[in-house]
Write an enzyme that holds these catalytic residues in place. Structure first.
Site, PDB file in Angstrom:
ATOM      1  N   CYS A   1       0.826  -1.206   0.000  1.00  0.00           N
ATOM      2  CA  CYS A   1       0.000   0.000   0.000  1.00  0.00           C
ATOM      3  C   CYS A   1       0.866   1.264   0.000  1.00  0.00           C
ATOM      4  CB  CYS A   1      -0.977  -0.043   1.166  1.00  0.00           C
ATOM      5  SG  CYS A   1      -2.008  -1.527   1.133  1.00  0.00           S
TER       6      CYS A   1
ATOM      7  N   HIS B   1      -3.580  -5.446   0.347  1.00  0.00           N
ATOM      8  CA  HIS B   1      -3.338  -6.007   1.680  1.00  0.00           C
ATOM      9  C   HIS B   1      -3.223  -7.529   1.654  1.00  0.00           C
ATOM     10  CE1 HIS B   1      -3.930  -2.304   4.038  1.00  0.00           C
ATOM     11  NE2 HIS B   1      -4.837  -1.993   3.126  1.00  0.00           N
TER      12      HIS B   1
ATOM     13  N   GLU C   1      -2.435  -9.332   4.126  1.00  0.00           N
ATOM     14  CA  GLU C   1      -2.865  -9.852   5.425  1.00  0.00           C
ATOM     15  C   GLU C   1      -4.375  -9.968   5.519  1.00  0.00           C
ATOM     16  OE1 GLU C   1      -3.910  -5.736   5.809  1.00  0.00           O
ATOM     17  OE2 GLU C   1      -2.186  -6.742   4.922  1.00  0.00           O
TER      18      GLU C   1
END
Length: 397
Positions: free
Chosen positions: A282, A372, A374
């Site tokens: 990001c 992302h 995660e």
């Protein structure tokens, strides 16, 4: 450290009721009237929309949403309540400047819920508006782009519209905003390996710059046997490398304009010059791009949601990703370019609009993505990026 919310929000009451009037006021003069929930008062920020159908707690606690008023496209919000496990910020702080929804669920049905969404918002002083046509708001934002906005509830909602619009437009622009310092940790902390690796010597040590890091990122590292040293944004990297001797460096997600992060660009350039494995997500993707000589720009309305398709041009694989960004790198896939650290290329782009979604050095020592890994969007399409980073560190030892 003064937070953005302290600058932009005036909370006059923490009553939770659907009888208090509220108004969402956009900088271009559009006004949407509804009812307050959570705290009441005034909050200012940039109006953006999220296409996620689930995960409002993760969205609201994501530090990347600092100074943003989030409009939820899902019609009903609040049915899962609020628990003490799914927060994405340290201390489960809510970072959104405000929340705009159509219907507020009156029933909390999730077995993990400890309290309702309005109760948590009220306790943290977060202002919301319900009962508005979120479809119309999102269509407006798609046409006009993300704009300055404010939620005014209680007595504030009854002020003359011209005064409200003037107050909205008087806030600082998101372009040029340096917000990482608002959300970053004040001091270094360490997350040790967990699960089967708990109590054992770490496989690797990663130096992680907190630009607004989500808690699930060091958790993913820990589950793979990695010790994560989380440091404040902009910290000089040379003494940190000497102190912790990391096997790799990571730069997290975060809010604000990457064009303001000159200090982080210099830290990353130092890392690249030392041939230390680098991974960014990001905001970290934009920082790596800038370190390689690329430019950034503000997107019209950004990418926010958990259903964004991204193609990896190196493999041809398409991932369904979770994203939250209003800025992007300027570049095109298939056009290698020279940098101070060797040849680089755009590795990923968004299938919706060809936006740059990843860059990498051809020697493999540094890579990053604009989403992302995660998060469970695909549900786990991007998660192997953590393993790719581990393989890079293994190959460098």
């Amino acid at each position: 450290m003064t937070t953005t919310r302290e600058k932009s929000t005036s909370v006059s009451s923490t009553r939770t009721t659907d009888r208090i009037p509220a108004a969402l006021v956009l900088g271009d003069g559009r006004v949407f009237r509804g009812r307050a929930f959570g705290a009441t008062g005034t909050t200012l920020g940039e109006a953006v929309f999220s296409t996620a159908m689930t995960g409002y707690q993760e969205t609201m606690t994501d530090p990347s949403y600092d100074r943003q008023i989030v409009v939820a496209t899902a019609p009903q919000i609040g049915n899962t309540g609020w628990n003490d496990e799914d927060g994405e910020s340290r201390g489960d702080r809510i970072w959104v400047a405000g929340l705009v929804i159509r219907d507020l669920s009156r029933t909390v049905s999730n077995w993990r819920a400890a309290r309702s969404l309005p109760e948590e918002m009220a306790s943290q002083g977060v202002i919301g508006i319900q009962g508005v046509d979120t479809r119309a708001i999102v269509r407006h934002l798609r046409d006009k782009g993300s704009v300055k906005a404010g939620i005014f509830s209680g007595d504030a909602a009854d002020r003359p519209v011209d005064d409200l619009v003037a107050e909205v437009n008087g806030q600082a622009d998101m372009k040029g905003a340096d917000l990482a310092a608002n959300v970053s940790t004040d001091e270094t902390y360490i997350v040790e390996p967990s699960g089967e690796f708990a109590g054992k010597d770490p496989r690797f040590t990663v130096l992680a710059y907190d630009m607004g890091i989500k808690t699930n990122t060091p958790r993913n590292f820990a589950a793979r046997g990695i010790r994560t040293v989380v440091v404040p944004a902009g910290s000089p990297v040379t003494p940190l490398l000497e102190q912790y001797k990391p096997d790799g460096v990571f730069v997290s997600n975060g809010p604000g304009d990457p064009a303001t992060a000159d200090d982080m660009v210099e830290q990353v350039r130092t890392v690249l010059g030392k041939k230390i494995p680098f991974f960014g997500i990001c905001f970290g993707n934009q920082i790596l791009g800038r370190a390689l000589g690329m430019e950034t720009y503000k997107l019209k309305f950004g990418h926010r949601g958990i259903n964004v398709p991204v193609i990896n041009h190196l493999t041809g694989v398409i991932d369904i990703t979770a994203q939250n960004h209003g800025f992007a790198l300027r570049g095109r896939a298939g056009e290698p370019f020279e940098t101070d650290f060797g040849t680089a290329q755009v590795t990923h782009t968004c299938l919706n609009d060809d936006c740059v979604e990843g860059v990498a050095l051809d020697d493999g020592m540094a890579f990053s993505v604009q989403y992302h890994p995660e998060a469970a969007a695909g549900p786990h399409d991007a998660n192997p990026l953590f393993d790719q980073f581990i393989e890079l560190m293994e190959g460098n030892n």
